[in-house]
Write an enzyme that holds these catalytic residues in place. Structure first.
Site, PDB file in Angstrom:
ATOM      1  N   SER A  14     -39.200 -21.727 -10.118  1.00  0.00           N
ATOM      2  CA  SER A  14     -38.493 -21.951 -11.390  1.00  0.00           C
ATOM      3  C   SER A  14     -38.353 -20.649 -12.178  1.00  0.00           C
ATOM      4  O   SER A  14     -39.292 -19.875 -12.313  1.00  0.00           O
ATOM      5  CB  SER A  14     -39.254 -22.968 -12.232  1.00  0.00           C
ATOM      6  OG  SER A  14     -38.704 -22.993 -13.530  1.00  0.00           O
ATOM      7  N   LYS A  15     -37.153 -20.442 -12.702  1.00  0.00           N
ATOM      8  CA  LYS A  15     -36.882 -19.236 -13.506  1.00  0.00           C
ATOM      9  C   LYS A  15     -37.108 -19.499 -14.993  1.00  0.00           C
ATOM     10  O   LYS A  15     -36.978 -18.599 -15.809  1.00  0.00           O
ATOM     11  CB  LYS A  15     -35.416 -18.789 -13.329  1.00  0.00           C
ATOM     12  CG  LYS A  15     -34.893 -18.807 -11.918  1.00  0.00           C
ATOM     13  CD  LYS A  15     -35.366 -17.610 -11.145  1.00  0.00           C
ATOM     14  CE  LYS A  15     -34.735 -17.561  -9.767  1.00  0.00           C
ATOM     15  NZ  LYS A  15     -35.651 -17.197  -8.703  1.00  0.00           N
ATOM     16  N   LYS A  65     -36.571 -36.001 -13.532  1.00  0.00           N
ATOM     17  CA  LYS A  65     -35.655 -36.121 -14.682  1.00  0.00           C
ATOM     18  C   LYS A  65     -35.380 -37.582 -15.072  1.00  0.00           C
ATOM     19  O   LYS A  65     -35.219 -37.887 -16.241  1.00  0.00           O
ATOM     20  CB  LYS A  65     -34.333 -35.408 -14.377  1.00  0.00           C
ATOM     21  CG  LYS A  65     -34.457 -33.889 -14.352  1.00  0.00           C
ATOM     22  CD  LYS A  65     -33.108 -33.265 -14.074  1.00  0.00           C
ATOM     23  CE  LYS A  65     -33.137 -31.774 -14.318  1.00  0.00           C
ATOM     24  NZ  LYS A  65     -31.797 -31.187 -14.344  1.00  0.00           N
ATOM     25  N   ASN A  86     -33.578 -33.267 -19.300  1.00  0.00           N
ATOM     26  CA  ASN A  86     -34.220 -32.025 -18.847  1.00  0.00           C
ATOM     27  C   ASN A  86     -35.079 -31.394 -19.947  1.00  0.00           C
ATOM     28  O   ASN A  86     -35.733 -30.386 -19.716  1.00  0.00           O
ATOM     29  CB  ASN A  86     -33.175 -31.015 -18.348  1.00  0.00           C
ATOM     30  CG  ASN A  86     -32.354 -30.426 -19.485  1.00  0.00           C
ATOM     31  OD1 ASN A  86     -32.311 -30.968 -20.581  1.00  0.00           O
ATOM     32  ND2 ASN A  86     -31.708 -29.306 -19.224  1.00  0.00           N
ATOM     33  N   GLY A 126     -19.520 -34.728  -6.406  1.00  0.00           N
ATOM     34  CA  GLY A 126     -20.919 -35.149  -6.450  1.00  0.00           C
ATOM     35  C   GLY A 126     -21.102 -36.316  -7.395  1.00  0.00           C
ATOM     36  O   GLY A 126     -20.368 -36.451  -8.386  1.00  0.00           O
ATOM     37  N   ALA A 130     -27.313 -34.626 -11.098  1.00  0.00           N
ATOM     38  CA  ALA A 130     -26.739 -33.372 -11.607  1.00  0.00           C
ATOM     39  C   ALA A 130     -25.326 -33.618 -12.118  1.00  0.00           C
ATOM     40  O   ALA A 130     -24.938 -33.112 -13.182  1.00  0.00           O
ATOM     41  CB  ALA A 130     -26.747 -32.312 -10.511  1.00  0.00           C
ATOM     42  N   ASN A 149     -16.941 -38.119  -4.227  1.00  0.00           N
ATOM     43  CA  ASN A 149     -18.269 -37.996  -3.616  1.00  0.00           C
ATOM     44  C   ASN A 149     -18.247 -38.513  -2.188  1.00  0.00           C
ATOM     45  O   ASN A 149     -17.444 -39.380  -1.854  1.00  0.00           O
ATOM     46  CB  ASN A 149     -19.294 -38.793  -4.450  1.00  0.00           C
ATOM     47  CG  ASN A 149     -20.711 -38.526  -4.021  1.00  0.00           C
ATOM     48  OD1 ASN A 149     -21.105 -37.368  -3.851  1.00  0.00           O
ATOM     49  ND2 ASN A 149     -21.496 -39.567  -3.825  1.00  0.00           N
TER      50      ASN A 149
HETATM   51  P1  ATR Z   1     -29.087 -34.473  -7.842  1.00  0.00           P
HETATM   52  O1  ATR Z   1     -29.884 -35.382  -8.708  1.00  0.00           O
HETATM   53  O2  ATR Z   1     -29.594 -33.048  -7.819  1.00  0.00           O
HETATM   54  O3  ATR Z   1     -27.628 -34.537  -8.122  1.00  0.00           O
HETATM   55  P2  ATR Z   1     -28.987 -36.363  -5.710  1.00  0.00           P
HETATM   56  O4  ATR Z   1     -29.083 -37.493  -6.646  1.00  0.00           O
HETATM   57  O5  ATR Z   1     -29.777 -36.387  -4.445  1.00  0.00           O
HETATM   58  O6  ATR Z   1     -29.356 -34.983  -6.361  1.00  0.00           O
HETATM   59  O7  ATR Z   1     -27.437 -36.180  -5.378  1.00  0.00           O
HETATM   60  C1  ATR Z   1     -27.013 -35.219  -4.543  1.00  0.00           C
HETATM   61  C2  ATR Z   1     -25.487 -35.221  -4.510  1.00  0.00           C
HETATM   62  O8  ATR Z   1     -25.076 -34.263  -3.558  1.00  0.00           O
HETATM   63  C3  ATR Z   1     -24.890 -36.534  -4.087  1.00  0.00           C
HETATM   64  O9  ATR Z   1     -23.626 -36.674  -4.697  1.00  0.00           O
HETATM   65  C4  ATR Z   1     -24.735 -36.344  -2.587  1.00  0.00           C
HETATM   66  O10 ATR Z   1     -23.775 -37.147  -1.982  1.00  0.00           O
HETATM   67  P3  ATR Z   1     -24.117 -38.673  -1.548  1.00  0.00           P
HETATM   68  O11 ATR Z   1     -24.052 -39.490  -2.797  1.00  0.00           O
HETATM   69  O12 ATR Z   1     -23.092 -38.993  -0.562  1.00  0.00           O
HETATM   70  O13 ATR Z   1     -25.508 -38.610  -0.959  1.00  0.00           O
HETATM   71  C5  ATR Z   1     -24.278 -34.913  -2.565  1.00  0.00           C
HETATM   72  N1  ATR Z   1     -24.494 -34.209  -1.291  1.00  0.00           N
HETATM   73  C6  ATR Z   1     -25.645 -33.745  -0.782  1.00  0.00           C
HETATM   74  N2  ATR Z   1     -25.427 -33.097   0.386  1.00  0.00           N
HETATM   75  C7  ATR Z   1     -24.079 -33.164   0.609  1.00  0.00           C
HETATM   76  C8  ATR Z   1     -23.221 -32.678   1.641  1.00  0.00           C
HETATM   77  N3  ATR Z   1     -23.694 -31.996   2.688  1.00  0.00           N
HETATM   78  N4  ATR Z   1     -21.897 -32.919   1.538  1.00  0.00           N
HETATM   79  C9  ATR Z   1     -21.412 -33.603   0.480  1.00  0.00           C
HETATM   80  N5  ATR Z   1     -22.168 -34.088  -0.532  1.00  0.00           N
HETATM   81  C10 ATR Z   1     -23.486 -33.869  -0.474  1.00  0.00           C
END
Ligand code: ATR
Length: 274
Positions: A14-15, A65, A86, A126, A130, A149
């Protein structure tokens, strides 16, 4: 001295302590900010004992979170819409206020970079925590957001959360491939965790052009895989999430101390540390 911390697991990289040290030095605030590695099943206990023992505020990072969101007594408006927080602050030694500064930090960085205006059409890739955490400030600023997504079910959960908000819509990934020529995006934001594993989200490369702004929430010593891919397909304006990292920290600092650090100076200084 006032005590602050960042909770996460893993937390070694962590930064946040460096950034908050720079803020404290710049503003003359005296604070002790430490990293706390929380066992996966031990968040509740450590969170409450930190505040019982004089902690004033904390940052919360992966994977806590969502858990922290549920433990807050009150939430800021932007935190309510995020579903995750956060930042926490103790008010009157007893009330836990939860905030999410990720979205407002991102918006500030996008404004610094001149990547955004209130009429921007944003393609947000996504649908995890996040992604959800950054939507509200961007919509409030005036932007339209399309979420795309890999797993459409997860997109639907976010859309449900924002059910009364008009400026947000979504497509299935296959529809984006079929109809992408119909839409004009000004800014594309990668909020997937794909860059962490060296992967790139699957989107049509023809969306990329020299005028589109490409932003990755992730950051690295080198360009992220997503940003490299954007450059290969003709992007000229790209940025990783370092500026957002500093800006979200600045909004946490402001919540705790009521003083906004000069982030432009810190962003320059901080780049020396990585
Ligand atoms: P965070 O809370 O950090 O956003 P998360 O809830 O695990 O982490 O969500 C990760 C996101 O990255 C999701 O949208 C995931 O897509 P899925 O809903 O299909 O799982 C996406 N993600 C992770 N790896 C991916 C990849 N290789 N290609 C496309 N989307 C990806």
């Amino acid at each position: 001295m006032k005590i602050f911390a960042v909770f996460g697991n893993p937390i070694k990289h962590s930064k946040s302590p460096i950034i908050h040290q720079l803020f404290a030095k710049q503003t003359g605030v005296l604070q002790n900010y430490k990293k706390i590695c929380v066992p996966i099943n031990g968040f509740y206990k450590i969170f409450f004992s930190f505040f019982k023992n004089g902690g004033i505020g904390a940052n919360i990072t992966i994977p806590f979170k969502k858990k922290a969101y549920k433990l807050c007594d009150i939430l800021t408006e932007r935190a309510k819409y995020s579903g995750v927080i956060n930042t926490v602050k103790i008010i009157n030694s007893k009330t836990i206020l939860g905030d999410n500064t990720d979205g407002i930090g991102l918006l500030k960085d996008l404004q610094n970079l001149k990547f955004i205006n209130p009429k921007s059409n944003i393609l947000l890739i996504g649908a995890g925590g996040a992604a959800q955490g950054i939507i509200y400030p961007l919509i409030k600023f005036g932007c339209n957001i399309t979420i795309i997504n890999r797993t459409y079910e997860n997109t639907k959960k976010i859309i449900k959360f924002f059910k009364n908000v008009k400026k947000i819509n979504s497509f299935k990934l296959e529809d984006l491939f079929l109809f992408h020529n119909k839409f004009k995006y000004h800014l594309i934001i990668n909020a997937t965790s794909s860059s962490m594993k060296g992967n790139i989200p699957n989107i049509p490369s023809s969306i990329i052009n020299p005028d589109i702004f490409c932003y990755d929430l992730f950051y690295n010593f080198n360009k992220t895989p997503f940003l490299k891919w954007c450059l290969i397909h003709g992007a000229k304006k790209i940025s990783d999430g370092i500026g957002m990292l500093i800006e979200q920290a600045a909004y946490s600092f402001y919540l705790w101390h009521g003083i906004m650090p000069n982030t432009k100076i810190i962003i320059k200084k901080y780049k020396k540390y990585i």
